[in-house]
Write an enzyme that holds these catalytic residues in place. Structure first.
Site, mmCIF file in Angstrom:
data_model
loop_
_atom_site.group_PDB
_atom_site.id
_atom_site.type_symbol
_atom_site.label_atom_id
_atom_site.label_comp_id
_atom_site.label_asym_id
_atom_site.label_seq_id
_atom_site.Cartn_x
_atom_site.Cartn_y
_atom_site.Cartn_z
ATOM 1 N N GLU A 1 84.388 105.262 89.591
ATOM 2 C CA GLU A 1 84.501 106.186 89.328
ATOM 3 C C GLU A 1 83.274 106.813 88.674
ATOM 4 O OE1 GLU A 1 88.308 107.068 87.165
ATOM 5 O OE2 GLU A 1 89.462 105.323 88.566
ATOM 6 N N ASN B 1 83.896 101.553 92.785
ATOM 7 C CA ASN B 1 84.929 101.661 93.210
ATOM 8 C C ASN B 1 84.984 103.356 92.710
ATOM 9 O OD1 ASN B 1 87.627 100.096 93.659
ATOM 10 N ND2 ASN B 1 87.712 100.418 91.300
ATOM 11 N N HIS C 1 94.726 105.230 95.278
ATOM 12 C CA HIS C 1 96.261 105.588 94.443
ATOM 13 C C HIS C 1 96.547 107.407 95.517
ATOM 14 C CE1 HIS C 1 95.839 102.789 91.657
ATOM 15 N NE2 HIS C 1 94.369 102.957 91.298
ATOM 16 N N ASP D 1 97.899 101.875 96.153
ATOM 17 C CA ASP D 1 99.943 102.459 95.212
ATOM 18 C C ASP D 1 100.085 103.729 96.236
ATOM 19 O OD1 ASP D 1 99.370 102.634 92.201
ATOM 20 O OD2 ASP D 1 98.100 103.906 93.300
ATOM 21 N N GLU E 1 93.444 99.605 95.046
ATOM 22 C CA GLU E 1 93.947 99.862 94.068
ATOM 23 C C GLU E 1 95.296 100.192 94.809
ATOM 24 O OE1 GLU E 1 92.839 101.940 90.819
ATOM 25 O OE2 GLU E 1 90.484 100.443 90.796
HETATM 26 C C1 XIL Z 1 94.452 101.309 84.954
HETATM 27 C C2 XIL Z 1 95.471 99.954 84.862
HETATM 28 O O1 XIL Z 1 96.812 99.664 85.123
HETATM 29 C C3 XIL Z 1 96.249 100.144 82.755
HETATM 30 O O2 XIL Z 1 96.686 99.237 82.832
HETATM 31 C C4 XIL Z 1 95.330 100.797 81.863
HETATM 32 O O3 XIL Z 1 95.811 101.230 80.869
HETATM 33 C C5 XIL Z 1 94.304 101.843 82.699
HETATM 34 O O4 XIL Z 1 93.961 101.348 83.858
HETATM 35 N N1 XIL Z 1 91.691 103.587 88.384
HETATM 36 C C6 XIL Z 1 90.858 102.299 87.727
HETATM 37 C C7 XIL Z 1 92.029 101.240 86.812
HETATM 38 O O5 XIL Z 1 90.000 101.539 88.168
HETATM 39 O O6 XIL Z 1 90.999 100.459 85.855
HETATM 40 C C8 XIL Z 1 92.750 101.752 86.057
HETATM 41 O O7 XIL Z 1 93.479 101.306 85.832
HETATM 42 C C9 XIL Z 1 93.792 103.109 87.080
HETATM 43 C C10 XIL Z 1 92.516 103.965 87.773
#
Ligand code: XIL
Length: 353
Positions: free
Chosen positions: A166, A207, A243, A275, A273
């Site tokens: 990020e 990422n 996301h 969802d 990631e």
């Molecule tokens: C989140 C995890 O799911 C949580 O359990 C943790 O507390 C914080 O991080 N983008 C990312 C991930 O790259 O590392 C994040 O994951 C979600 C957003």
């Protein structure tokens, strides 16, 4: 995930900061050579793999349904938070690999590749790092040592790393995180170079979230990755977190075009990631059907682009989602029943199944 920004991203700035020849991108053959050396592209006949983020709470729950679902349906794992800096080096010099090692050992027992997540991020930084002032040489020395220690510890057991997570803001500027404020924009290139030196075999990813649409952030990410590779920085993969939600998701054609445009940079592509937030007042069946269509679109976009080798969902069931159970964002229900999203994702990544 939310920080300030100040710098407008320019290629010469990045190339200079990356230690490359300012303003003069390296000739393509060098970059192409690096790309072909780093990874073999998936053949379209071979479907993208499905992976899941896992955590020690779920693994320790010794819930046979969780492990069975994970092993039966997924082919790779990402530690959800166990490899974050606050977990691995909670106190300066006091590395604690216990929990991350348990996930890596679980994966090794079952022959699952592991995605390391993540080495440099603006979140989950331990207090001993955030609660003090740093000079540029001090922070570079600290981050270099951290990356060297972590990547060396997992050398040969973690096949790919999200090296920088990020780095951009929504409008495509370099996020003014701790690393950028103190080290400067060159922190990105340095992190990749240090990780590559620690494990030359690992596939190294940048990422990002919110770059799944053809917009300012996606264009900035494309410039960033192109500039780094032109400066021979060993960025060999781009991760699209994906996301998404029922109200915010890219059309399949647009996401396919985005993935394809990054593939043309010669990098590995992964959805890292996935969802889909699906809370709302509409009937659940209607929301789950809409969610399934989004999962299908993401799976189809990855399947259509040969450089896209994996779709990872950020968890397995709605009960263990960081979004919270009420968002019903993952492919399996809290009771482990496969949701429409799972069947849609699976059919999309492997239409021949
Ligand atoms: C989140 C995890 O799911 C949580 O359990 C943790 O507390 C914080 O991080 N983008 C990312 C991930 O790259 O590392 C994040 O994951 C979600 C957003």
């Amino acid at each position: 995930m939310f920080g300030k920004y100040a710098l407008v991203l320019t290629l010469p700035l990045l190339v200079a900061a990356a230690g490359g020849r300012p303003g003069r991108p390296a000739p393509a053959p060098a970059a192409a050579h690096v790309a072909s050396r780093i990874f073999a592209r998936r053949s379209v006949a071979t479907p993208p793999q499905l992976g899941a983020a896992v955590n020690t709470v779920m693994l320790d729950s010794a819930n046979p349904r969780y492990v069975d679902t994970l092993l039966h349906h997924y082919g790779s794992v990402t530690p959800e938070y166990e490899m974050e800096m606050s977990q691995l080096e909670p106190r300066r010099g006091a590395f604690d690999f216990t929990n991350a090692d348990r996930i890596v050992a679980f994966a090794a027992r079952h022959g699952l590749p592991v995605r390391g997540h993540t080495l440099v991020w603006d979140e989950m930084i331990p207090a001993w790092v955030t609660h003090r002032e740093w000079t540029k040489p001090q922070l570079e020395r600290m981050l270099h040592g951290y990356i060297q220690t972590v990547v060396s510890h997992y050398r040969g057991r973690v096949s790919e790393w999200d090296v920088v997570n990020e780095p951009l803001t929504t409008d495509g500027r370099l996020r003014r995180n701790l690393w950028e404020r103190v080290i400067g924009p060159g922190y990105i290139a340095l992190a990749f170079r240090w990780a590559h030196r620690a494990d030359p075999q690992a596939t190294l990813f940048l990422n990002e979230y919110g770059a799944e649409w053809q917009d300012a952030k996606e264009r900035a990410l494309h410039r960033l990755v192109g500039g780094l590779r032109a400066a021979h920085v060993p960025v060999s993969g781009v991760g699209f977190q994906a996301h998404l939600s029922l109200s915010a998701h890219p059309p399949q054609a647009e996401l396919t075009a985005v993935l394809r445009s990054f593939a043309q940079l010669g990098v590995h592509i992964e959805v890292t990631e996935l969802d889909v937030q699906a809370a709302g007042s509409a009937p659940l069946a209607q929301r789950l059907a809409a969610e399934a269509r989004i999962y299908a679109a993401v799976g189809a976009a990855c399947h259509a682009v040969a450089a896209c080798s994996r779709v990872t969902t950020w968890g397995v069931t709605d009960a263990d989602s960081w979004l919270g159970r009420n968002q019903v964002g993952l492919p399996f229900a809290a009771d482990y029943r496969a949701k429409p999203a799972w069947w849609a994702l699976r059919a999309a990544v492997n239409p021949r199944a």
